[in-house]
Design a protein around this motif. Structure first.
Motif, mmCIF file in Angstrom:
data_model
loop_
_atom_site.group_PDB
_atom_site.id
_atom_site.type_symbol
_atom_site.label_atom_id
_atom_site.label_comp_id
_atom_site.label_asym_id
_atom_site.label_seq_id
_atom_site.Cartn_x
_atom_site.Cartn_y
_atom_site.Cartn_z
ATOM 1 N N VAL A 147 0.834 -1.202 0.000
ATOM 2 C CA VAL A 147 0.000 0.000 0.000
ATOM 3 C C VAL A 147 0.871 1.256 0.000
ATOM 4 O O VAL A 147 0.552 2.264 -0.643
ATOM 5 C CB VAL A 147 -0.945 -0.014 1.225
ATOM 6 N N LEU A 148 1.986 1.190 0.710
ATOM 7 C CA LEU A 148 2.840 2.365 0.858
ATOM 8 C C LEU A 148 3.811 2.539 -0.318
ATOM 9 O O LEU A 148 4.332 3.647 -0.542
ATOM 10 C CB LEU A 148 3.623 2.238 2.176
ATOM 11 N N GLU A 149 4.035 1.482 -1.072
ATOM 12 C CA GLU A 149 5.096 1.501 -2.084
ATOM 13 C C GLU A 149 4.959 2.647 -3.092
ATOM 14 O O GLU A 149 5.950 3.345 -3.394
ATOM 15 C CB GLU A 149 5.146 0.140 -2.792
ATOM 16 N N PRO A 150 3.776 2.919 -3.647
ATOM 17 C CA PRO A 150 3.702 4.025 -4.627
ATOM 18 C C PRO A 150 4.061 5.381 -4.018
ATOM 19 O O PRO A 150 4.612 6.251 -4.721
ATOM 20 C CB PRO A 150 2.234 4.003 -5.066
ATOM 21 N N TYR A 151 3.769 5.546 -2.756
ATOM 22 C CA TYR A 151 4.079 6.828 -2.095
ATOM 23 C C TYR A 151 5.569 6.933 -1.787
ATOM 24 O O TYR A 151 6.155 8.016 -1.835
ATOM 25 C CB TYR A 151 3.231 6.987 -0.830
ATOM 26 N N TYR A 152 6.178 5.800 -1.454
ATOM 27 C CA TYR A 152 7.643 5.775 -1.345
ATOM 28 C C TYR A 152 8.263 6.238 -2.668
ATOM 29 O O TYR A 152 9.176 7.076 -2.691
ATOM 30 C CB TYR A 152 8.134 4.352 -1.050
ATOM 31 N N ALA A 153 7.779 5.666 -3.758
ATOM 32 C CA ALA A 153 8.354 5.984 -5.071
ATOM 33 C C ALA A 153 8.166 7.466 -5.403
ATOM 34 O O ALA A 153 9.085 8.114 -5.940
ATOM 35 C CB ALA A 153 7.706 5.105 -6.136
ATOM 36 N N GLU A 154 7.002 8.000 -5.071
ATOM 37 C CA GLU A 154 6.744 9.422 -5.349
ATOM 38 C C GLU A 154 7.694 10.316 -4.537
ATOM 39 O O GLU A 154 8.257 11.282 -5.059
ATOM 40 C CB GLU A 154 5.297 9.774 -5.027
ATOM 41 N N ALA A 155 7.873 9.970 -3.269
ATOM 42 C CA ALA A 155 8.771 10.764 -2.420
ATOM 43 C C ALA A 155 10.208 10.681 -2.926
ATOM 44 O O ALA A 155 10.922 11.693 -2.998
ATOM 45 C CB ALA A 155 8.681 10.290 -0.974
ATOM 46 N N GLU A 156 10.633 9.485 -3.272
ATOM 47 C CA GLU A 156 12.007 9.312 -3.776
ATOM 48 C C GLU A 156 12.245 10.134 -5.041
ATOM 49 O O GLU A 156 13.327 10.702 -5.244
ATOM 50 C CB GLU A 156 12.269 7.831 -4.056
ATOM 51 N N GLU A 157 11.235 10.180 -5.889
ATOM 52 C CA GLU A 157 11.358 10.927 -7.151
ATOM 53 C C GLU A 157 11.526 12.428 -6.879
ATOM 54 O O GLU A 157 12.365 13.099 -7.480
ATOM 55 C CB GLU A 157 10.104 10.676 -7.997
ATOM 56 N N LEU A 158 10.724 12.946 -5.969
ATOM 57 C CA LEU A 158 10.804 14.375 -5.682
ATOM 58 C C LEU A 158 12.144 14.732 -5.031
ATOM 59 O O LEU A 158 12.760 15.761 -5.338
ATOM 60 C CB LEU A 158 9.653 14.791 -4.768
#
Lengths: 546, 162
Positions: A147-158
């Motif tokens: 559930v958290l993985e897409p938000y991890y990816a978004e944060a890492e990208e920013l």
């Protein structure tokens, strides 16, 4: 006084969580007032790394940049030779038989504690989110890693996180935005020892740019992350999430605005935030939504000081978890000058899973701690590594300077009934708000984990060729917490948690929390900022959908 | 470990007999006594951090930093009295009259002493004098990799140190 402007949300606390939730709301068209008790920092002026006395200076103190806390009495100590803090040069740190309750290390200001953080950027081990179900300790997270993985990816990208291709159990939907940083010479030396021990010594994932990213220059490996990055390559919240929120034109940032009370309103909604002003007056700011992101010490303090707001479960301030750490320094026959390069640039995740340490529940990780330990420069080394004085001391310093290697370990801290944050019955701040009081008692299992962490640190140093231990510091006898968690636990059951799986109060429908106080468990030594940010992005998405 | 932690550590050795020390301090307000203390602290600075090829701590004037710290005055007065008494037991008229080996022996005795505040006295001086000494540009410049890490960073961070 009151402010007649209106915002869709007021976010209290401009650190990792507050910055990310502000960005998440702004990018969805919401207006946000982002306030913090502390000041703004200007990296080009405030940070010391270009100054001749850089080594004598820490991350700068400015008016209001550190909150006051008090401590419950420290834990009585037994004998733990592997864990007793001290150095050959300075002697023991805590020799009174009691754990030294020293400090809660944090920064108040626009960017919060990310301004002085090392910048490790970690996802939690998936199994560390199921501690109750799998091991009968702490509490489960109300969702799983997926559930958290897409938000991890978004944060890492920013942020522009630099990391290796894989990190074991932490599966990824896409690679890190940037390639990993090369290992420093000292990390290469430790890597030889790790290989001899059969450990996987790999590049750490770091919120520091390995290539230019979104107009920010890459890291030049000065090793000074903890004193404040003057280049802006470290992914602190001010140059990432807050900058992106401001770019939307919908974010207003106000430093030096300590929240002193959350005002309850009708129909299970909070009505406003009361904010102290530098002249001593109090400002009332009404908002449709209120997000608290003050960290696991100040968020429960604010709720408890607001007549126990959102404490229907009695869990506000409970389940406090602090940093469990060991740092060991030793001397290598060959010069290393380990301060060169990124601090914590290499890591071993071998013992990170909750069941990876034999006989103890809860994991840990090992890392190259040279950069963090040598920020005091020549003077700190001379006094810590070489005992005594006189010509022999001078000759030792000359011979040994640059030969230090440091290994650190950070581990899971399980919650217990005796560790909490509550309100000090006496001490108050300038606005008569009670100070937070921290009680931290290590359980036997925490101490057993610390022993394992120390043993592995010693083994890694020895296998790397370091011959003489000269200092050892640990949280066994020294409370000096940076990572703190758990005091407004999230969960599905309102009787045992403060907020739901999206960070919203079970009762107060427009009150949200976006910091590490919602963590049901601490993880096995992962740095928490990326998880805080991923959770905050998820909270913002939910808020915007309401 | 941060500087404030070291100071906290030194606090563990603090005086129990502050009132006695204050009376001692009063007697050392006389000009001749002040001069004796200043010369003694300069001598301690030189014995602790003699340079050994570089400038000594007293040559850099670092003893003046310690002498100017108001919080240390009572501790310094008490410590100098102790060292002078110790010097007599070593055959000297006072600490200043000892040679370098004798002064080192007296400092070692102070460090090992259980007398109230004496170990703290030498550790405090070691900490303040040592920090100032190894932070002095003249000393730092004799060691590699001690300059400000920015704006250049460390281009050689992957390599064996030069």
């Amino acid at each position: 006084m009151s402010d007649d402007r209106s915002w869709d949300a007021i976010v209290v606390g401009a650190g990792a969580g507050g910055a990310a939730v502000a960005y998440g709301l702004c990018k969805r068209g919401r207006s946000v007032l982002l306030i913090d008790a502390g000041p703004r920092f200007d990296p080009s002026i405030d940070y010391p790394l270009t100054e001749a006395d850089w080594d004598a200076r820490e991350f700068p103190q400015k008016a209001g940049s550190t909150g006051k806390v008090t401590f419950a009495p420290g834990q009585k100590l037994g004998s733990e030779p592997l864990l007793a803090s001290g150095s050959r040069g300075l002697g023991p740190l805590a020799n009174g038989g009691t754990r030294l309750m020293d400090s809660y290390r944090h920064v108040r200001g626009i960017g919060g504690s990310t301004l002085h953080f090392t910048g490790e950027s970690h996802r939690l081990h998936p199994a560390a989110m199921r501690m109750r179900t799998r091991f009968g300790v702490a509490a489960d997270w109300p969702f799983d890693y997926g559930v958290l993985e897409p938000y991890y990816a978004e944060a890492e990208e920013l942020i522009g996180v630099a990391g290796p291709a894989t990190q074991g159990a932490r599966w990824r939907s896409s690679g890190f935005p940037l390639p990993p940083h090369p290992l420093s010479y000292a990390s290469q030396t430790l890597g030889k020892g790790a290989k001899a021990l059969g450990l996987d010594w790999q590049a750490n994932s770091r919120a520091a740019l390995s290539l230019p990213w979104n107009g920010r220059a890459p890291c030049n490996y000065c090793g000074g992350c903890n004193k404040g990055c003057p280049r802006g390559d470290k992914g602190s919240a001010d140059v990432t999430f807050i900058a992106a929120a401001l770019d939307t034109g919908r974010c207003t940032v106000r430093p030096e605005c300590p929240a002193i009370r959350i005002e309850a309103g009708p129909d299970d909604h909070v009505a406003a935030v009361l904010v102290g002003r530098p002249d001593g007056s109090i400002e009332r700011i009404a908002s449709k939504q209120v997000v608290l992101a003050c960290g696991a010490v100040e968020t429960p303090r604010l709720l408890l000081a607001s007549d126990g707001l959102a404490n229907e479960s009695g869990q506000v301030g409970q389940n406090f978890m602090d940093t469990l750490f060991v740092t060991v320094g030793a001397l290598h026959p060959e010069p290393q000058h380990g301060r060169r390069g990124l601090p914590s640039d290499a890591i071993s995740w071998d013992f990170n899973a909750p069941d990876a340490i034999p006989g103890v529940i809860g994991g840990c990780r090992l890392y190259n701690a040279a950069g963090e330990s040598e920020l005091g420069g020549l003077a700190a080394f001379a006094l810590r590594a070489a005992p005594g004085w006189g010509r022999a001391h001078a000759q030792s310093v000359r011979k040994l300077w640059g030969h230090a290697l440091h290994v650190g370990a950070i581990g899971e801290r399980l919650p217990n009934r005796d560790s909490r944050v509550d309100l000090d019955p006496v001490a108050r701040d300038a606005f008569a708000m009670p100070l937070a009081r921290i009680a931290s008692i290590l359980a036997d299992s925490d101490i057993a984990r610390l022993r394992f962490m120390a043993r592995k640190s010693y083994e890694l140093l020895a296998a790397s060729g370091a011959e003489r231990i000269y200092e050892n510091y640990s949280s066994w006898d020294w409370f000096v917490a940076t990572h703190v968690f758990g005091t407004c636990r999230m969960g599905d059951d309102p009787a045992s948690s403060v907020v739901d799986a999206f960070g919203r109060s079970h009762r107060w429908r427009n009150l949200w929390i976006a910091d590490a106080s919602v963590f049901p468990s601490s993880g096995g030594g992962e740095a928490p900022s990326l998880t805080i940010q991923a959770l905050a992005l998820r909270t913002a998405e939910r808020m915007a959908g309401n | 470990m941060k500087r404030r932690h070291v100071l906290a550590l030194l606090g563990f050795f603090s005086f129990g007999g502050a009132a006695v020390a204050w009376r001692l301090l009063a007697s050392f307000r006389r000009p001749d006594a002040r001069e004796h203390i200043a010369r003694s602290i300069a001598a301690i600075a030189d014995v602790m951090f003699p340079g050994d090829g570089l400038a000594s701590a007293a040559a850099l004037g670092l003893h003046h930093l310690v002498l100017a710290m108001p919080d240390l005055q009572a501790q310094i007065a008490n410590g100098v009295v102790w060292l002078d008494k110790r010097a007599v037991s070593q055959g000297g008229s006072n600490f200043l009259a000892l040679d370098e080996a004798g002064k080192l022996a007296a400092l070692d005795s102070a460090f090992a002493s259980h007398d109230d505040g004496i170990q703290s006295f030498v550790l405090t001086l070691r900490y303040h004098l040592g920090t100032a000494y190894y932070s002095a540009p003249a000393i730092k410049s004799a060691f590699a990799y001690t300059g400000p890490p920015q704006p250049d960073g460390f281009a050689d961070f992957q390599k064996r140190p030069a």
